[in-house]
Design an enzyme around this catalytic site. Structure first.
Site, short mmCIF file in Angstrom:
data_model
loop_
_atom_site.label_atom_id
_atom_site.label_comp_id
_atom_site.label_asym_id
_atom_site.label_seq_id
_atom_site.Cartn_x
_atom_site.Cartn_y
_atom_site.Cartn_z
N CYS A 1 25.81 1.68 -6.25
CA CYS A 1 25.50 3.08 -5.91
C CYS A 1 25.58 3.31 -4.40
O CYS A 1 26.03 4.37 -3.95
CB CYS A 1 24.13 3.46 -6.44
SG CYS A 1 24.09 3.59 -8.23
N CYS B 1 21.06 0.51 -6.07
CA CYS B 1 21.76 -0.77 -6.20
C CYS B 1 22.99 -0.79 -5.30
O CYS B 1 23.41 0.25 -4.76
CB CYS B 1 22.15 -1.01 -7.66
SG CYS B 1 23.63 -0.12 -8.17
N GLU C 1 21.75 7.44 -9.72
CA GLU C 1 22.44 7.95 -8.52
C GLU C 1 23.89 8.27 -8.83
O GLU C 1 24.42 9.32 -8.46
CB GLU C 1 22.39 6.92 -7.39
CG GLU C 1 21.00 6.56 -6.93
CD GLU C 1 20.41 5.36 -7.67
OE1 GLU C 1 20.60 5.24 -8.91
OE2 GLU C 1 19.76 4.54 -7.00
N CYS D 1 23.82 4.06 -13.44
CA CYS D 1 22.61 4.34 -12.68
C CYS D 1 22.42 5.84 -12.47
O CYS D 1 23.38 6.62 -12.50
CB CYS D 1 22.70 3.69 -11.30
SG CYS D 1 22.61 1.91 -11.30
N1 THU Z 1 19.03 1.63 -12.00
C1 THU Z 1 19.34 2.85 -11.50
O1 THU Z 1 19.47 3.83 -12.25
N2 THU Z 1 19.52 2.98 -10.17
C2 THU Z 1 19.41 1.95 -9.28
O2 THU Z 1 19.77 2.10 -8.13
C3 THU Z 1 18.85 0.68 -9.73
C4 THU Z 1 18.90 0.44 -11.18
C5 THU Z 1 18.84 1.48 -13.44
C6 THU Z 1 19.92 0.74 -14.15
C7 THU Z 1 19.21 0.22 -15.36
O3 THU Z 1 19.26 1.21 -16.37
C8 THU Z 1 17.77 0.05 -14.93
O4 THU Z 1 17.65 0.77 -13.71
C9 THU Z 1 17.37 -1.40 -14.70
O5 THU Z 1 18.26 -2.02 -13.85
#
Ligand code: THU
Length: 134
Positions: free
Chosen positions: A93, A90, A55, A53
């Site tokens: 994170c 998420c 973050e 992610c």
């Molecule tokens: N994702 C993030 O980068 N940060 C989050 O807090 C939520 C999800 C990304 C992971 C994945 O590449 C895409 O969003 C779909 O889940």
């Protein structure tokens, strides 16, 4: 550093997202106590689970450079990079942020009309941290 400026850094980082599988592009900007900013984007993988992610990209960049003194984070994201709703961090994170930040740590989440200011405690109440291990 204003929340608006930090969000603009997150938006810029979102431009570097590698998200060919979901098309959901995310950017983060992590502020340190001396004003240094570490940015991050999501980095997907054909095997899916290695995806990182935005973050955590920012946090891991900062920690690997010796920084742990975080004072705020801004996050933005959306399908094809179009910011509509909040992109809330998420659970993984949130827990990684919890390792380095207190409950009152500000989290600025971009939406189409501006941003919502929350705290890590709002996002992760009754959290598990190093004190829990004592
Ligand atoms: N994702 C993030 O980068 N940060 C989050 O807090 C939520 C999800 C990304 C992971 C994945 O590449 C895409 O969003 C779909 O889940």
């Amino acid at each position: 550093m204003t929340p608006e400026k930090l969000i603009s850094m997150a938006v810029e980082a979102m431009g570097k997202a590698y998200a060919p599988y979901s098309g959901f592009r995310v950017g983060a900007a992590l502020l340190c106590s001396d004003g240094t900013i570490y940015t991050g984007c999501n980095i997907e993988n054909a095997a899916y689970s290695p995806t990182n992610c935005a973050e955590r990209t920012a946090i891991f960049k900062a920690v690997s450079e010796g920084r742990r003194d975080f004072t705020a984070i801004a996050v933005c994201g959306g399908k094809n990079g179009i910011i509509a709703n909040l992109c809330t961090p998420c659970g993984v994170c949130r827990q990684v942020l919890r390792e380095f930040c207190k409950d009152d740590f500000p989290v600025y989440l971009a939406h189409k009309d501006g941003f919502k200011a929350l705290t890590l405690g709002d996002l992760l109440p009754y959290s598990f941290g190093e004190d829990s291990l004592k």
